[in-house]
Design an enzyme around this catalytic site. Structure first.
Site, short mmCIF file in Angstrom:
data_model
loop_
_atom_site.label_atom_id
_atom_site.label_comp_id
_atom_site.label_asym_id
_atom_site.label_seq_id
_atom_site.Cartn_x
_atom_site.Cartn_y
_atom_site.Cartn_z
N CYS A 24 3.12 1.80 -3.74
CA CYS A 24 1.93 2.49 -3.22
C CYS A 24 2.17 3.97 -2.95
O CYS A 24 1.22 4.72 -2.70
CB CYS A 24 1.44 1.79 -1.96
SG CYS A 24 1.32 -0.01 -2.15
N HIS A 54 -2.96 5.84 1.62
CA HIS A 54 -2.95 4.66 0.76
C HIS A 54 -3.93 3.64 1.32
O HIS A 54 -3.96 3.38 2.53
CB HIS A 54 -1.54 4.08 0.70
CG HIS A 54 -1.48 2.68 0.18
ND1 HIS A 54 -2.10 2.30 -0.99
CD2 HIS A 54 -0.90 1.56 0.69
CE1 HIS A 54 -1.90 1.00 -1.18
NE2 HIS A 54 -1.17 0.54 -0.17
N ASN A 105 -7.06 -2.96 -2.38
CA ASN A 105 -5.77 -2.27 -2.38
C ASN A 105 -5.25 -2.24 -3.81
O ASN A 105 -4.93 -3.27 -4.40
CB ASN A 105 -4.80 -3.03 -1.47
CG ASN A 105 -3.41 -2.41 -1.42
OD1 ASN A 105 -3.00 -1.67 -2.30
ND2 ASN A 105 -2.66 -2.75 -0.38
#
Length: 333
Positions: A123, A258, A289
């Site tokens: 990420c 993120h 996500n």
């Protein structure tokens, strides 16, 4: 006489010229995922803020998503694809161990024979890519760079895994980075904490799967550990990035962390003490996500919805598997 080597130097400053985005073709609401994890739409919304997430069809892979995002970024940048001489792709979901996603995308978008390589920083991958593009251009090793975060996480998730399955989406975000007359990318604060590598990552290896001693490897996480680390430790990193860039939270136009979890994002913004004037990226609500793709996707959406952000400062911070992290302040295109 010993000859002196030539060492190139590049532009004094760099900036991000444009962003591009691609999301999976299917919108998957919470109700479609609750059966295997014995959950509810309300539980997922309360814990994550996600209402629906985008996922790609079987025929679309991370390379396809990266290509679409890259094409939009190049088109918006005003830079011809043939001038792009470095392509950096951040991903953990390359459908093959080799060749790299970057080499294939470089060819597809018309950037051959650009230098091309993939980055596995989960990420934090996009932040890593921007840091490297900035350094390559200022060192004279590249003139224009294409940085892409792309993921098809639906291929590496166990639908019955209550710790992470409902979080993940598919998508890609891209940015074109090039020379600038003024500073457009601040110093990157980055690093890792491999001692906590077991907190989030793959549960098995490909060789274990090959040998029949483990099922297909999938992502899993220790939610409470990741939450505490993301909120408390990453706030310190965000503050370091602001200090390194010589700005304060009140100078920001946007904050794009993120897109791990809405609770993390909200607590993060609270701990930073962001004023109400700072817009916070919350793309996770409808995208999910998307690991390395989440920062450019969230930034792209903010710019689409708030074009007045152009020219403002944004703090971008990525953090994820292997407990790798990276943050920098950038001038929005």
């Amino acid at each position: 006489m010993t000859r002196s080597l030539i060492q190139p130097t590049g532009a004094a400053h760099t900036r991000i010229y444009s962003y591009g985005a691609a999301r999976g073709e299917i919108a998957v609401p919470n109700d479609d995922l609750i059966g295997p994890i014995d959950s509810s739409d309300e539980w997922i919304r309360q814990r994550t803020g996600i209402v629906t997430r985008t996922r790609a069809v079987a025929e679309t892979d991370a390379i396809d998503l990266a290509t679409d995002a890259a094409r939009e970024a190049i088109e918006r940048s005003g830079v011809d694809a043939s001038q792009v001489d470095a392509v950096i792709v951040a991903t953990i979901s390359n459908p093959k161990q080799s060749p790299s996603v970057s080499a294939i995308v470089a060819d597809r978008v018309g950037a051959n024979p650009a230098a091309a390589y993939d980055v596995n920083a989960a990420c934090a991958g996009f932040a890593y890519g921007v840091a490297q593009a900035d350094a390559l251009i200022r060192a004279g090793a590249a003139h224009y760079a294409l940085v892409i975060g792309t993921e098809k996480l639906s291929d590496i998730v166990d639908p019955a895994d209550r710790s992470i399955s409902f979080l993940l989406g598919d998508g890609a975000g891209a940015a074109v980075v090039g020379p600038s007359d003024t500073p457009g990318i601040g110093p990157t604060v980055w690093g890792s904490d491999g001692s906590k590598a077991d907190a989030v990552g793959m549960n098995h290896t490909l060789t274990e799967f090959r040998d029949g001693v483990a099922p297909w490897p999938t992502l899993r996480q220790e939610g409470p550990t990741v939450f505490r680390w993301a909120v408390w430790e990453m706030v310190k990193v965000a503050r370091q990035a602001l200090e390194a860039a010589g700005v304060e939270a009140s100078d920001l136009a946007a904050f794009v962390p993120h897109q791990a979890n809405m609770r993390i994002i909200d607590e993060f913004a609270k701990q930073l003490g962001l004023p109400d004037t700072v817009l916070v990226g919350r793309d996770i609500e409808t995208t999910g996500n998307t690991s390395a793709a989440s920062i450019p996707l969230a930034t792209h959406r903010l710019l689409e919805e708030h074009p007045e952000l152009s020219g403002g400062l944004a703090l971008q911070i990525g953090f994820g598997a292997g407990l790798v992290f990276g943050a920098q302040v950038v001038v929005l295109p």
